[in-house]
Design a protein around this motif. Sequence first.
Motif, PDB file in Angstrom:
ATOM      1  N   ASP A 110     -11.619  42.174 118.433  1.00 39.02           N
ATOM      2  CA  ASP A 110     -12.783  41.743 119.115  1.00 39.02           C
ATOM      3  C   ASP A 110     -13.473  42.948 119.741  1.00 39.02           C
ATOM      4  OD1 ASP A 110     -12.477  39.384 117.540  1.00 39.02           O
ATOM      5  OD2 ASP A 110     -11.247  38.756 119.186  1.00 39.02           O
ATOM      6  N   LEU A 111     -12.744  43.488 120.970  1.00 35.47           N
ATOM      7  CA  LEU A 111     -13.171  44.414 121.788  1.00 35.47           C
ATOM      8  C   LEU A 111     -13.866  45.864 121.056  1.00 35.47           C
ATOM      9  CD1 LEU A 111     -13.951  44.898 124.581  1.00 35.47           C
ATOM     10  CD2 LEU A 111     -11.810  46.011 125.126  1.00 35.47           C
ATOM     11  N   SER A 112     -12.828  46.055 119.960  1.00 31.30           N
ATOM     12  CA  SER A 112     -13.335  47.355 119.232  1.00 31.30           C
ATOM     13  C   SER A 112     -14.715  47.059 118.506  1.00 31.30           C
ATOM     14  CB  SER A 112     -12.408  47.367 117.848  1.00 31.30           C
ATOM     15  OG  SER A 112     -10.844  47.840 118.317  1.00 31.30           O
ATOM     16  N   ARG A 113     -14.960  45.988 117.903  1.00 33.10           N
ATOM     17  CA  ARG A 113     -16.258  45.822 117.380  1.00 33.10           C
ATOM     18  C   ARG A 113     -17.095  45.622 118.415  1.00 33.10           C
ATOM     19  NH1 ARG A 113     -15.214  40.740 115.865  1.00 33.10           N
ATOM     20  NH2 ARG A 113     -14.378  41.306 113.898  1.00 33.10           N
ATOM     21  N   ASN A 114     -16.820  45.164 119.608  1.00 28.46           N
ATOM     22  CA  ASN A 114     -17.636  45.071 121.067  1.00 28.46           C
ATOM     23  C   ASN A 114     -18.290  46.711 121.295  1.00 28.46           C
ATOM     24  OD1 ASN A 114     -18.229  45.298 124.040  1.00 28.46           O
ATOM     25  ND2 ASN A 114     -19.006  43.181 123.309  1.00 28.46           N
ATOM     26  N   LEU A 115     -17.448  47.353 121.405  1.00 31.57           N
ATOM     27  CA  LEU A 115     -17.319  48.815 121.907  1.00 31.57           C
ATOM     28  C   LEU A 115     -17.879  49.838 120.849  1.00 31.57           C
ATOM     29  CD1 LEU A 115     -14.280  49.005 124.288  1.00 31.57           C
ATOM     30  CD2 LEU A 115     -16.839  48.410 124.844  1.00 31.57           C
ATOM     31  N   ALA A 116     -18.121  49.385 119.656  1.00 29.04           N
ATOM     32  CA  ALA A 116     -18.265  50.237 118.441  1.00 29.04           C
ATOM     33  C   ALA A 116     -19.493  51.270 118.888  1.00 29.04           C
ATOM     34  CB  ALA A 116     -18.663  49.635 117.035  1.00 29.04           C
ATOM     35  N   GLY A 117     -19.273  52.483 118.633  1.00 26.17           N
ATOM     36  CA  GLY A 117     -20.122  53.638 119.085  1.00 26.17           C
ATOM     37  C   GLY A 117     -20.105  54.023 120.485  1.00 26.17           C
TER      38      GLY A 117
END
Length: 207
Positions: free
Chosen positions: A82-89
């Motif tokens: 979930d956090l990886s998706r949120n912090l993408a880029g």
Amino acid sequence: MTYPIVRKTYQAAEIEIDPGEVLRYLGYKKDLVTAEDISQVEAFIPEARAAIKPAACWGRFAVQLHPKNKITFPYGEVISKDLSRNLAGCSEIFLFAATIGLEYDRLVQRARISSMAKASFLNAIGAASVENVCDQLNEELRQLAAGEGKSLRPRYSAGYGDYTLENQRGIFDLLTPSKYIGLALKDNLIMVPEKSVTAVIGIEIKE
């Protein structure tokens, strides 16, 4: 680059307390809220506001995103889809902690002795108040990032999705909020004062 931890204080009068938002925290459905419900919340706001001592601290840190949802924070490695998706880029984050102070906890505790209904209203007012502190700080950080040609991802707190509450320990190690705003973390991961929030905000370069 290393950035300092920044302390920020607010005046209680600056905190917006929306009765509708308070009622939402109490489980009221928006389309069923009455004028009487609003008046009931408004009756408690002056006493609540007198106990609010809003403060926050924040820092800026580097992060690295890796395959298989692994994130390297300054406090260690985390696996979170979930956090990886949120912090993408993002290669940097803001971390912040915000509170409305210990006096507010004491106000709610005193109310519980005489009226659980009053305590429930004060609890919801406190939750809405600390969220408004977060909103105000979030906007200040957004403006800071915009001045660098960057934008912010939505803030994300430990305990949401698969970014476990255990991450509070690392956040507290980095921010040391007890030093800046008197916010402590108990062994059971409960924050003191209770009406407090910590969050991660990704910083991304605008396309």
